[in-house]
Design an enzyme around this catalytic site. Structure first.
Site, PDB file in Angstrom:
ATOM      1  N   HIS A 169      -8.249  -4.894  -1.256  1.00 27.57           N
ATOM      2  CA  HIS A 169      -6.885  -4.046  -0.678  1.00 27.57           C
ATOM      3  C   HIS A 169      -6.407  -4.666   0.250  1.00 27.57           C
ATOM      4  CE1 HIS A 169      -4.270  -0.633  -1.028  1.00 27.57           C
ATOM      5  NE2 HIS A 169      -4.181  -0.722   0.191  1.00 27.57           N
TER       6      HIS A 169
ATOM      7  N   ASP B 253     -10.043  -4.453  -5.791  1.00 23.13           N
ATOM      8  CA  ASP B 253      -9.427  -3.148  -5.077  1.00 23.13           C
ATOM      9  C   ASP B 253      -9.659  -1.766  -5.823  1.00 23.13           C
ATOM     10  OD1 ASP B 253      -7.687  -1.440  -3.904  1.00 23.13           O
ATOM     11  OD2 ASP B 253      -5.838  -2.520  -3.765  1.00 23.13           O
TER      12      ASP B 253
ATOM     13  N   SER C 251       0.803  -1.272   0.000  1.00 28.29           N
ATOM     14  CA  SER C 251       0.061   0.041   0.007  1.00 28.29           C
ATOM     15  C   SER C 251       1.132   1.333   0.178  1.00 28.29           C
ATOM     16  CB  SER C 251      -0.978   0.143   1.079  1.00 28.29           C
ATOM     17  OG  SER C 251      -2.033   0.899   1.170  1.00 28.29           O
TER      18      SER C 251
END
Length: 339
Positions: free
Chosen positions: A305, A275, A169
């Protein structure tokens, strides 16, 4: 709902509460997050884990440090083949997370065991107290520290010529931005030699909403209400989401990407088709390919995610992907895109 159950927090009506943060009057935030200690005890009776870990300070003034992970040596008397080195950057939208957060600690333990590899997980400063580029600066400082480290775990067990930058991320964003810096100063950090980037659900954004962001905003793992707040707290003051730190399609540096190509780096982008960041990650990959960078993508069906952190079977697949990617680079065989 029984009286002792807590009502789930809706990220659309209370995004700060959903993130577990409190916004203070001075502009800082209070983070409510669990942390786990490192465990470097060699005695198997006290520490049966196959992976050891320990924390080393990097810059005490900035309170930055690194947690090193090492698969337990079979015996000090047995000659050890040095392992690839992964510099890891945790996620959290530049405002949350830590190298000692349970999910990142467990991930690094498991990855170090599965590959095996020596992993250095970087503790960098967070916004809004320390806005970007603080996280990039801290991560570069960590790389310089690694290259000059006298720590025995690194000098004895890590192969500095087989180094990969990896992040999840926001950490994937950091790995890319730090990579762009590294291509211009790699010789200064010898014997550290970067072989590639592993971007796990990289956190990118932009002012204009993409189709996947609009279509999958119902996914409560990474809804726009949260990403908007994270960029608001993490970017430089007055910057919008078309700042280059957020949007990789802004301020593209062909000269640096050509250096990345010339140094024969490989890049892997790992994501999921559920995502909201999917479109941005695919667009990012296409840009790298157009610049001649060797890039491969793997996007799992049904993957939201960071879903691998919450599904053991999916995590095992991820470890295999990372292992195969590292081996493909070190032994020069091709990997196929899975889109």
């Amino acid at each position: 709902m029984s009286s002792n159950e807590t009502k789930p927090i809706d990220p659309y009506t209370d995004p700060y509460g959903f993130l577990g943060i409190i916004k203070n009057s001075d502009g800082s935030i209070t983070r409510k997050q669990k942390l786990v200690p490192a465990n470097s005890d060699l005695d198997r009776r006290n520490n049966p884990n196959p992976v050891l870990s320990k924390d080393i300070p990097i810059n005490q003034a900035n309170n930055t440090w690194a947690r090193i992970y090492l698969r337990r040596p079979e015996s000090d008397a047995t000659p050890t083949t040095k392992q690839p080195l992964i510099i890891y950057f945790h996620g959290g939208g530049f405002v949350l997370g830590s190298a000692s957060t349970p999910i990142y600690h467990k991930f690094c333990c498991d990855l170090a065991n599965e590959i095996p590899a020596v992993i250095v997980s970087v503790e960098y400063r967070l916004g809004p107290e320390h806005r970007l580029p603080a996280a990039y600066d801290d991560s570069m400082e960590a790389l310089r520290w690694v290259s000059a480290a006298a720590d025995e775990w690194l000098t004895k067990y890590a192969d500095f010529s087989k180094c990969f930058l990896m992040g999840m991320s926001a950490g994937g964003n950091i790995a890319y931005r730090v990579g762009l810096r590294m291509v211009t100063c790699g010789e200064d950090l010898m014997p550290l030699k970067i072989q590639g980037l592993i971007l796990h659900h990289p956190f990118f954004g932009g002012v204009q909403r993409t189709s996947s962001e609009i279509r999958m905003d119902v996914e409560k793992v990474c809804p726009l209400s949260l990403t908007d707040i994270m960029w608001e707290l993490g970017l430089p003051v007055s910057a919008d989401r078309d700042h280059e730190y957020c949007n990789p399609m802004i301020g593209i540096r062909p000269d640096l990407l050509q250096k990345m190509k010339g140094q024969r780096w490989k890049v892997m982008v790992i994501g999921g088709d559920k995502d909201p960041l999917l479109d941005r990650e695919i667009e990012f990959m296409k840009m790298l390919k157009e610049q001649g960078v060797d890039v491969v993508g793997h996007f799992s069906e049904g993957g939201t995610h960071g879903f691998e952190f919450f599904d053991v079977s999916k995590a095992k697949i991820l470890y295999g992907l990372v292992k195969n990617f590292i081996l493909s680079k070190l032994f020069d065989f091709p990997l196929m895109n899975k889109l």
